[in-house]
Design a protein around this motif. Structure first.
Motif, short mmCIF file in Angstrom:
data_model
loop_
_atom_site.label_atom_id
_atom_site.label_comp_id
_atom_site.label_asym_id
_atom_site.label_seq_id
_atom_site.Cartn_x
_atom_site.Cartn_y
_atom_site.Cartn_z
N GLY A 19 0.82 -1.22 0.00
CA GLY A 19 0.00 0.00 0.00
C GLY A 19 0.85 1.26 0.00
N GLY A 20 1.96 1.24 0.75
CA GLY A 20 2.87 2.39 0.75
C GLY A 20 3.46 2.66 -0.62
N PHE A 64 -1.84 8.97 1.35
CA PHE A 64 -1.36 7.84 2.14
C PHE A 64 -2.42 7.36 3.13
CE2 PHE A 64 2.70 8.53 0.29
CZ PHE A 64 3.43 7.37 0.50
N ALA A 65 -3.14 8.28 3.74
CA ALA A 65 -4.18 7.89 4.71
C ALA A 65 -5.31 7.12 4.04
CB ALA A 65 -4.73 9.13 5.42
N VAL A 66 -5.74 7.57 2.87
CA VAL A 66 -6.83 6.89 2.15
C VAL A 66 -6.38 5.50 1.71
CG1 VAL A 66 -8.19 6.92 0.02
CG2 VAL A 66 -8.02 8.98 1.43
N VAL A 67 -5.17 5.39 1.17
CA VAL A 67 -4.68 4.08 0.73
C VAL A 67 -4.52 3.15 1.93
CG1 VAL A 67 -2.72 2.86 -0.31
CG2 VAL A 67 -3.61 4.92 -1.39
N LYS A 68 -3.99 3.65 3.04
CA LYS A 68 -3.81 2.82 4.24
C LYS A 68 -5.16 2.32 4.75
CE LYS A 68 -1.93 2.75 8.95
NZ LYS A 68 -2.79 1.69 9.31
N ALA A 69 -6.15 3.20 4.81
CA ALA A 69 -7.48 2.79 5.27
C ALA A 69 -8.08 1.73 4.35
CB ALA A 69 -8.40 4.00 5.38
N VAL A 71 -6.45 -0.40 2.37
CA VAL A 71 -5.69 -1.64 2.51
C VAL A 71 -6.05 -2.34 3.82
CG1 VAL A 71 -3.35 -2.56 2.87
CG2 VAL A 71 -3.79 -0.97 0.99
N ASP A 72 -6.10 -1.58 4.92
CA ASP A 72 -6.45 -2.17 6.22
C ASP A 72 -7.84 -2.77 6.20
OD1 ASP A 72 -3.99 -1.44 7.23
OD2 ASP A 72 -4.74 0.25 8.41
N ARG A 73 -8.78 -2.04 5.65
CA ARG A 73 -10.16 -2.52 5.60
C ARG A 73 -10.26 -3.76 4.71
NH1 ARG A 73 -14.81 -1.71 8.57
NH2 ARG A 73 -16.55 -2.37 7.29
N GLY A 74 -9.63 -3.69 3.54
CA GLY A 74 -9.65 -4.84 2.63
C GLY A 74 -9.01 -6.08 3.25
N GLY A 75 -7.92 -5.87 3.98
CA GLY A 75 -7.26 -6.99 4.66
C GLY A 75 -8.15 -7.61 5.72
N ALA A 76 -8.81 -6.76 6.49
CA ALA A 76 -9.71 -7.27 7.54
C ALA A 76 -10.87 -8.05 6.93
CB ALA A 76 -10.23 -6.11 8.38
N ILE A 77 -11.42 -7.55 5.85
CA ILE A 77 -12.52 -8.26 5.17
C ILE A 77 -12.02 -9.59 4.61
CG2 ILE A 77 -14.02 -8.19 3.14
CD1 ILE A 77 -14.32 -5.14 3.71
N GLY A 78 -10.81 -9.60 4.05
CA GLY A 78 -10.24 -10.84 3.53
C GLY A 78 -10.04 -11.87 4.63
N ARG A 81 -13.35 -13.34 5.59
CA ARG A 81 -13.83 -14.31 4.59
C ARG A 81 -13.14 -15.66 4.74
NH1 ARG A 81 -13.96 -10.36 -0.64
NH2 ARG A 81 -15.91 -9.29 -0.10
N VAL A 82 -11.84 -15.64 5.08
CA VAL A 82 -11.09 -16.88 5.21
C VAL A 82 -11.38 -17.58 6.53
CG1 VAL A 82 -8.75 -17.83 5.44
CG2 VAL A 82 -9.26 -16.15 3.66
N THR A 83 -11.44 -16.81 7.62
CA THR A 83 -11.56 -17.40 8.96
C THR A 83 -12.97 -17.36 9.54
OG1 THR A 83 -11.06 -15.33 10.14
CG2 THR A 83 -9.19 -16.73 9.47
N GLY A 84 -13.81 -16.47 9.01
CA GLY A 84 -15.14 -16.29 9.57
C GLY A 84 -15.17 -15.34 10.76
N ARG A 85 -14.01 -14.80 11.12
CA ARG A 85 -13.93 -13.89 12.27
C ARG A 85 -13.25 -12.59 11.86
NH1 ARG A 85 -11.56 -16.44 17.45
NH2 ARG A 85 -12.33 -14.43 18.15
N TRP A 86 -13.70 -11.51 12.46
CA TRP A 86 -13.12 -10.20 12.21
C TRP A 86 -11.84 -10.06 13.04
CZ3 TRP A 86 -14.40 -6.81 8.57
CH2 TRP A 86 -13.87 -5.54 8.64
N PRO A 87 -10.72 -9.65 12.42
CA PRO A 87 -9.49 -9.49 13.21
C PRO A 87 -9.62 -8.27 14.12
CG PRO A 87 -9.13 -8.74 10.98
CD PRO A 87 -10.52 -9.32 11.03
N GLY A 88 -9.09 -8.37 15.28
CA GLY A 88 -9.16 -7.19 16.14
C GLY A 88 -9.24 -7.44 17.54
#
Length: 88
Positions: A19-20, A64-69, A71-78, A81-88
């Protein structure tokens, strides 16, 4: 630490680096379109005005803030989808 967090940590770091790189490329293209220059001003660039340096820094920070948000959101959704649980 939960398994979801353990899975998310290395993926988040890898996607953060990617993302950076993407944000840097987007900023360079945006600056070229806005200012018509290949190089954005640097804080130590003696020939650039305060205004120009601060506008470039604000634009870079926003991108940078928009891209980071995104990427972070997309990663959490991914991970969800794989684990069935939200990371956090």
């Amino acid at each position: 630490m939960s398994g979801t967090k353990i899975l998310y940590k290395p993926l988040g770091m890898a996607f953060g680096m990617l993302g950076g790189a993407v944000a840097g490329a987007v900023f360079r293209r945006t600056w070229k379109a806005v200012a018509g220059e290949d190089d954005a001003p640097d804080a130590h660039d003696e020939e650039r005005s305060w205004n120009e340096i601060l506008v470039a820094a604000a634009l870079q920070g926003a991108i940078f803030a928009v891209v980071k948000a995104a990427v972070d959101r997309g990663g959490a959704i991914g991970v969800r989808r794989v684990t069935g649980r939200w990371p956090g």
